[in-house]
Motif scaffolding. Structure first.
Motif, short mmCIF file in Angstrom:
data_model
loop_
_atom_site.label_atom_id
_atom_site.label_comp_id
_atom_site.label_asym_id
_atom_site.label_seq_id
_atom_site.Cartn_x
_atom_site.Cartn_y
_atom_site.Cartn_z
N GLU A 13 4.81 100.34 23.10
CA GLU A 13 5.37 99.15 23.75
C GLU A 13 6.87 99.25 24.00
N LEU A 14 7.49 100.36 23.61
CA LEU A 14 8.96 100.42 23.68
C LEU A 14 9.50 100.09 25.07
N PHE A 15 8.78 100.54 26.11
CA PHE A 15 9.33 100.39 27.48
C PHE A 15 8.88 99.09 28.16
N ASP A 16 8.01 98.34 27.52
CA ASP A 16 7.46 97.13 28.17
C ASP A 16 8.56 96.16 28.56
N ASN A 17 8.64 95.88 29.86
CA ASN A 17 9.63 94.96 30.44
C ASN A 17 11.08 95.38 30.22
N ARG A 18 11.30 96.64 29.84
CA ARG A 18 12.66 97.16 29.80
C ARG A 18 12.91 97.87 31.13
N TRP A 19 14.17 98.06 31.47
CA TRP A 19 14.50 98.74 32.71
C TRP A 19 14.58 100.24 32.51
N CYS A 20 14.10 100.98 33.52
CA CYS A 20 14.34 102.42 33.56
C CYS A 20 15.15 102.69 34.81
N LEU A 21 16.32 103.32 34.64
CA LEU A 21 17.19 103.60 35.78
C LEU A 21 17.00 105.05 36.23
N LEU A 22 16.69 105.22 37.52
CA LEU A 22 16.61 106.55 38.11
C LEU A 22 17.87 106.77 38.94
N THR A 23 18.40 108.00 38.85
CA THR A 23 19.58 108.33 39.67
C THR A 23 19.24 109.56 40.52
N PRO A 24 18.38 109.36 41.53
CA PRO A 24 17.91 110.51 42.32
C PRO A 24 19.05 111.15 43.10
#
Lengths: 304, 304
Positions: A139-150
């Motif tokens: 559940e660590l990532f649930d509703n947390r943001w993941c930022l991609l820097t393509p």
């Protein structure tokens, strides 16, 4: 939900990699998850708890045949790992990382990427003060943001599939460029961590207030700082060295404001203090409304 | 458990007074609890939720016939309240306070105390980021420390009974002198609060990172700071003005250490950073072992 990658290699088996393994299993996103850690002890623990489908003793064996290779090591180790795995990367594979800084990782990893291998940097804004292979959870990532820097020229289909991985692990995904990422994180994470480490160090170091007093009376506010200051030392050393410029910039702003408040205390300027303290309440409200924290006093904890 | 006081007057009806009312009722410690607040709105709310046995519109009516009078107002208001109630205090009554600083409160209150009235300063190290008459709850003091700073010549029986009140409200009780109290609290509470307020103010004030970015990405560490920085502005203004010397001393130590870490970042001294960050983990362990915080990642919160 459906399988997105045939074989995912996790290089490094700490909190983030472990949580990815759990979250990928929860949603059936990977055909096979292969794990590697430099530490034999970590590999043993990972095997014992069945963290991955396979744990291998050699980094190149982990990468072999993987269509997604996740670099989950401290930021300062990214370049060396990228150099080592480069010859074993499968053409068409995607390499990504979960480092807390992006400019320095891009600089360290990009030169080693072979033609035909994709590289998309990522940073899941999720974590706890714990570390190691046992600390991960689905559940660590649930509703947390993941930022991609393509990077420029990133294949849109490869990006879209990778974005889907994070979404199906529970995250919301945003994209931004690496310099902006590093500035935003200096504000929301890096400087707060440095300040918390500093305050806890000061408390531990005073001669006239004993450690046991600090511990006993910590519920007055200090204990919040100790949670952050219990985070992994190697990871955080690397973060500050890798995001030097943005951290120093925000630290400069911080000390400027701190000195102004310090002066208000010294001169007895209660109005300045009251105005400042009123102002800061609104941000807490915004964070709760955005679902990024719970609206329960003291975070809802009930220490015995 | 048995009744300790016939009539308790609560002057001020915020988080601490409200929690005292609930905790005294839970254990049957007071014959009658009479409340007063300067704000008519607060008095209305207190009546509506039945916080006290009686809420009165006049401070002197609250004090009338009370054998325990609790000053639960901001530290800066203690002197004026003490002066106002002095003529109405019952001979033999105990006056106490719950202020976060003790030296300044003693200086402000003591001159007004009539002969035959006892005064024992107290500080329960308990609170949340919430305030007002609705924010109190009976469990607030459970297993938290309450620090008493008795003056020379305090009647041992009066002290012993008062100590028992806090214990039966759930607290552990310690005694120390006021200057030491103020130094300890500067470390465990006042300086951490000032730093948290400062960091949140800086984040809110940057032009290049938007408020919405700060809010969205706060889970990376910053949200912990915003809880503390949502505390009552008037209370905290008064704390810093009243505990000026100790706060400035600890702030001086803090900036000294912060500059050393900042220099280590600038010069790339990873060893200094790693050593410092390793050192601070132990204190967290001590706090958890002492039962002053829970041993669950992220304080056990699960934001949606």
């Amino acid at each position: 939900m459906a399988q997105l990658y045939n074989r995912v290699a996790l290089i490094g088996l700490g909190l983030i990699a472990g949580s990815m393994a759990h979250a990928m299993k929860r949603a059936g996103l990977a055909g096979e998850i292969v794990g590697y850690s430099r530490s034999a002890e970590t590999r043993d623990v990972a095997r014992e708890i069945g963290l991955c489908d396979r744990v291998v003793d050699n980094m190149l064996d982990a990468v072999d045949g993987a269509d997604l290779v996740m670099l989950c090591v401290p930021v300062g180790a990214m370049g060396a790992v990228a150099a080592e795995i480069a010859p074993a990367l499968m053409p068409g594979a995607l390499v990504s990382d979960v480092g807390s800084t992006k400019g320095a990782v891009i600089e360290a990893v990009t030169p080693h990427m072979p033609a035909g291998v994709h590289f998309i940097p990522a940073h899941p804004l999720a974590g706890t003060e714990q570390s190691g292979p046992r600390s991960g959870f689905a559940e660590l990532f649930d509703n947390r943001w993941c930022l991609l820097t393509p990077l420029e020229g990133t294949d849109p289909e490869v990006l879209s599939r990778y974005k889907s991985l994070w979404e199906q692990m529970g995250s919301n995904v945003d994209e931004m460029d690496a310099p902006h990422h590093d500035l935003v994180l200096a504000v929301t994470s890096h400087t707060p961590h440095l300040i918390a480490y500093t305050m806890v160090g000061v408390a531990d170091d005073l001669q006239r207030v004993t450690d046991s007093e600090v511990v006993k009376y910590s519920a007055a506010g200090f204990r919040d700082f100790t949670r952050i200051a219990a985070s992994d030392p190697t990871m955080w050393r690397d973060v500050f060295l890798a995001n030097k410029e943005a951290t120093l910039e925000i630290l400069g702003r911080f000390t400027e404001e701190l000195f102004a408040l310090q002066r208000a205390i010294r001169t007895g300027d209660g109005e300045h203090l009251h105005d400042y303290f009123t102002h800061t309440r609104a941000i807490r409200r915004g964070i709760i409304e955005a679902g990024q924290d719970i609206d329960v006093p003291n975070f809802g904890r009930n220490a015995k």
